[in-house]
Design a protein around this motif. Sequence first.
Motif, PDB file in Angstrom:
ATOM      1  N   ARG A  97      -9.462  22.216   3.100  1.00 25.35           N
ATOM      2  CA  ARG A  97      -8.257  21.455   2.770  1.00 25.35           C
ATOM      3  C   ARG A  97      -7.152  21.705   3.791  1.00 25.35           C
ATOM      4  N   LEU A 117      -4.694  24.925  -3.131  1.00 24.27           N
ATOM      5  CA  LEU A 117      -5.631  24.446  -4.142  1.00 24.27           C
ATOM      6  C   LEU A 117      -5.245  24.805  -5.575  1.00 24.27           C
ATOM      7  N   ASP A 124      -2.667  24.903  -7.404  1.00 19.50           N
ATOM      8  CA  ASP A 124      -1.707  24.132  -8.196  1.00 19.50           C
ATOM      9  C   ASP A 124      -2.223  22.726  -8.489  1.00 19.50           C
ATOM     10  N   ASP A 125      -3.428  22.420  -8.037  1.00 19.12           N
ATOM     11  CA  ASP A 125      -4.006  21.109  -8.312  1.00 19.12           C
ATOM     12  C   ASP A 125      -4.290  20.947  -9.801  1.00 19.12           C
ATOM     13  N   GLU A 166      -6.669  19.460 -11.295  1.00 21.79           N
ATOM     14  CA  GLU A 166      -8.082  19.655 -11.626  1.00 21.79           C
ATOM     15  C   GLU A 166      -8.407  21.154 -11.740  1.00 21.79           C
ATOM     16  N   LYS A 176      -6.283  23.608 -12.335  1.00 22.60           N
ATOM     17  CA  LYS A 176      -5.587  24.186 -13.478  1.00 22.60           C
ATOM     18  C   LYS A 176      -6.263  23.782 -14.794  1.00 22.60           C
ATOM     19  N   ARG A 204       3.371  26.557 -12.855  1.00 17.35           N
ATOM     20  CA  ARG A 204       3.204  26.423 -11.409  1.00 17.35           C
ATOM     21  C   ARG A 204       2.685  27.722 -10.825  1.00 17.35           C
TER      22      ARG A 204
END
Length: 187
Positions: A66, A141, A143-144, A146, A148, A158
């Motif tokens: 990413r 990644l 905090d995405d 999906e 979480k 957050r």
Amino acid sequence: MNVLEAIEKRRSIRSYTQQPVEKETLENLVRLAVKAPTGSGMEPWGFVVLQNAEEINCLSDQIKRRVLDDLDAYPQFSQYESWLRSGRYHIFNNAGTVLIIYGDERSPWHVYDCSLAAGNFMLAAENEGIGCCWIGFAEALFDDPEFKAAHGVPEGFRLVSTLSLGYTKVAVPPCSRKEPIFFSWNK
């Protein structure tokens, strides 16, 4: 070890033994972590513990991809591009445990409170021979929505801190720092 010794000895550790950190030990360290000061007594923290090696390895690869796919979105990581391109580099230092600390955004102080909890965790871990390293790359990644959702993190929380951790494999010298700068000292 007292708290002053832990402060003097604590370092960012990136080399761990294969010995897993036991659930009871982690729970105790988190109980100590949340003794941290908290604005208005809101205690805005929540935790995710990763100990599945396959998942940790996969997440390391995902984060590397990413960041490399969009370095412009992560200018703070551009200095580490050669690390990220290395097949040998592991985001979590091949740790057997990753602790993720989330903060409830309803608290205006969630970043401060959770950072203080992370600091308590690292000092308490030092006392147990457990090394930690704050992993900034995880912001790419963890905090995405999906990620979480897959780990039960409620809406409104957050990412604040991610720590790789494990029993320290190598001896490290005490921490050294530059002399502090005082901008003012009003008497």
